[in-house]
Enzyme design. Sequence first.
Site, short mmCIF file in Angstrom:
data_model
loop_
_atom_site.label_atom_id
_atom_site.label_comp_id
_atom_site.label_asym_id
_atom_site.label_seq_id
_atom_site.Cartn_x
_atom_site.Cartn_y
_atom_site.Cartn_z
CG HIS A 220 45.89 69.82 -21.83
ND1 HIS A 220 46.11 69.48 -20.51
CD2 HIS A 220 45.10 68.84 -22.36
CE1 HIS A 220 45.49 68.34 -20.25
NE2 HIS A 220 44.87 67.93 -21.35
CD GLU B 35 48.18 72.00 -19.33
OE1 GLU B 35 48.20 70.76 -19.47
OE2 GLU B 35 47.17 72.69 -19.58
CB CYS C 259 41.74 68.29 -20.28
SG CYS C 259 41.65 66.77 -21.26
#
Length: 252
Positions: free
Chosen positions: A214, A216, A115
């Site tokens: 993202h 994660e 990001c």
Amino acid sequence: MEANERPPVVGLTAYRERARYWFWDHSATLLPDTYVEMEVAAGGAPVLLPPDPAAVGAVERLDALVITGGSDLDPARYGALPHEKTQPARPGRDATELAAVRAAVDRGIPVLGVCRGAQVLNVALGGTLHQHLPDLGATAHGARPPEFATVDVALDAGSTVGRLLGDRVTVRCLHHQAVDLLGEGLRVTARAADGVVEAVELGGHPFVVGVQWHPEQDGADLRLVRGLVEAAARTRDRWEAPGHAVSGGAGA
């Protein structure tokens, strides 16, 4: 454990924010656990890099670098005035991450920008950013924090992200800025349906990738981060091979 059996050491850039816990209320260096858990699950050994230029020297000891998500870059870093929607500058973090990216690229270790990290990668190499995507009619990328948007992305099949993820993927996004003019050596390797750049890559290096989404936020899909860790292991093993002299630079 033999040297080539140890997990690759992956540096994760961290934030400096006000934090409250126990009886403390003070400035702290922190990072969401999802980043750390992602790296461990992918086979890496994560270490946090504080947002202080002194931390850039640690890049010489890393096998890979992840530039994490977060607040907007100072537009002065790419020669622009701030948009009214651009967040206040974080000078220490900006300086640390821009220098860390350049050091990692020069050294030849794998880099993943997440990001904000994709934007840092672009600006570090001389590129610019769109400061507010809704001005361009692009409103599907997470305009209501802290809610992540679900975005369908088309990937270049011949790119690193394409080889790891296929030609299409659904990702989690939360950004109002994105790559505009590309930094030197970068190419676009993924876009959303509205044309917003969702991934960039640098040629001539083992693994230098920036993604606007993202990873994660999806612990079940480790393909991208596992690709980073595997690239880090290959690069490290070449350096540690007998007879390979290393002086710290990418051309060593």
